[in-house]
Design an enzyme around this catalytic site. Structure first.
Site, short mmCIF file in Angstrom:
data_model
loop_
_atom_site.label_atom_id
_atom_site.label_comp_id
_atom_site.label_asym_id
_atom_site.label_seq_id
_atom_site.Cartn_x
_atom_site.Cartn_y
_atom_site.Cartn_z
CD GLN A 118 51.46 36.57 21.11
OE1 GLN A 118 51.33 36.78 22.31
NE2 GLN A 118 52.53 36.00 20.60
N GLY A 119 48.37 37.76 17.32
CA GLY A 119 48.83 38.14 15.98
C GLY A 119 50.07 39.01 16.03
CE1 TYR A 120 51.42 40.90 20.05
CE2 TYR A 120 53.35 39.99 21.12
CZ TYR A 120 52.23 40.78 21.16
OH TYR A 120 51.91 41.43 22.33
CB SER A 121 55.42 35.85 14.16
OG SER A 121 56.11 35.74 15.38
CB SER A 153 49.47 29.06 18.98
OG SER A 153 50.86 28.93 18.84
CD GLU A 236 54.94 33.62 25.71
OE1 GLU A 236 54.55 32.74 24.93
OE2 GLU A 236 55.67 34.57 25.34
CB SER A 342 64.61 33.58 18.43
OG SER A 342 65.30 34.82 18.32
CD GLU A 344 69.28 33.16 17.60
OE1 GLU A 344 69.93 32.18 17.20
OE2 GLU A 344 68.07 33.10 17.90
#
Length: 359
Positions: A118-121, A153, A236, A342, A344
């Site tokens: 997964q290419g998110y962050s 990951s 998820e 997160s 938050e």
């Protein structure tokens, strides 16, 4: 449902033998390096027997999925190697993919012939995912991608990556983003493992320098990336979480068996919270993940981190010795309140989309 539970239990008992028996308990968060090739063979064995992608539409009922994940955890079966493809991208393509995309990608996800990450962050777009700066432009029938992803990951094991990137020049925040499917094995992609506190390296940096993918490898329309990315995150929090909760219970049981008497009150609270977690999961489970998924993420991430602290407290000075399993759980559980959104961010979602509070 009892007959299905018996079927799953008997199949696992008959098949977790030989080389597969040696894989029991291996893998999972913070331990993806353990017997990866062996676990891949096991996962493909599951696929050939029809035990993968149970959560996809038309496969198994929610009740059957719950039973399978619980029995799988009870059998101490090895962690699967492609939860990203099976649990995240697969359902996303079922919901949003074109017929051609479904025909091209879904069978190879199901058979484990292609692994996904997964290419998110990004370095400046983690919890604030809408700040994504990786860019893609359509040039001669191909998307050309430049930028960087981080905390990816199993990128070093993956054949493909789904990438949230900015395809509209000058756009900001949630606007102008697109969701691309990109092959990993090309000169324009570099993967650099990140060494973690646990000493392992399941997370990676991924650099895109003129990486390309075909024009048709976009899920949805250009600019719809945010909507699709949020749907992926919702998947998820599915029925697999009940399997994780079985593993959590086993960890808690082991800690309770070794803990001194003065910890009884803390451990009782942890036991009660685990049962609340299971009840909430069952109560909110459906085929259309909503903001309630954020409640579960917030709950289990904090609970497991506190369990790691209880494990260290129960061991006392011995917990500081290298190679201790409880120490590894304590260290890796620090990340569980961050990855996947997160605490938050989960509180923001809950406050706005469930409680209706103003921004």
């Amino acid at each position: 449902m009892e007959s299905f539970r018996r079927e799953v239990r008997e199949w696992l008992s008959a098949n977790l033998v030989g080389e597969f028996a040696e894989l029991r308990g291996l893998g999972g968060p913070g331990r993806e390096h353990e017997a990866f090739e062996g676990r891949l063979r096991w996962h493909r064995h599951l696929a050939r027997s029809g035990w993968t992608c149970l959560g996809w539409p038309g496969e198994r009922s929610v009740q059957e999925q719950v039973v399978f994940h619980e029995e799988y955890a009870e059998a101490d079966a090895p962690a699967k190697v492609d939860i990203v493809g099976e649990g995240l991208l697969g359902p996303t393509l079922v919901a949003f993919g074109t017929p051609a995309q479904k025909e091209r990608f879904l069978p190879k996800i199901k058979s484990l012939d292609e692994l996904w990450c997964q290419g998110y962050s990004e370095p400046n777009a983690g919890s604030d995912l809408a700040n994504v700066q990786t860019k893609a432009a359509l040039v001669n029938g191909q998307w050309v991608i430049n930028g960087q992803k981080i905390w990816t990951s199993n990128a070093h094991y993956s054949d493909w990556i789904f990438v949230l990137c900015r395809t509209e020049p000058g756009s900001q925040r949630h606007h102008g983003l697109s969701y691309l499917l990109v092959p990993m094995n090309q000169a324009g992609i570099e993967v650099r493992p990140i060494r973690q506190l646990t000493g392992t390296s399941e997370f990676n940096e991924v650099f895109f320098d003129g990486a390309v993918t075909a024009e048709e490898n976009i899920v949805g329309q250009p600019g719809e990336g945010w909507k699709i990315a949020m749907a992926t995150l919702g998947f998820e929090r599915g029925t697999a979480m009940l399997g994780h909760q079985v593993s959590f219970r086993r960890q808690l049981d082991a800690i309770m068996a070794a803990a001194p008497d003065h910890m009884r009150e803390k451990l009782t609270r942890a036991w009660l919270e685990l049962h609340v977690m299971r009840s909430h999961t069952l109560r909110t489970m459906n085929d259309d993940p909503g903001p309630e998924a954020s409640v579960l993420k917030l709950f289990w991430g904090g609970w497991h981190r506190r369990l790691g602290e209880l494990a260290m407290e129960s061991l006392g000075p011995e917990s500081m010795l290298d190679g201790n399993e409880w120490q590894r759980m304590f260290l890796f559980s620090r990340a569980e309140t961050i990855y996947g959104g997160s605490d938050e961010i989960q509180r923001e979602i809950i406050s706005h989309r469930i409680l209706g509070l103003p921004k």
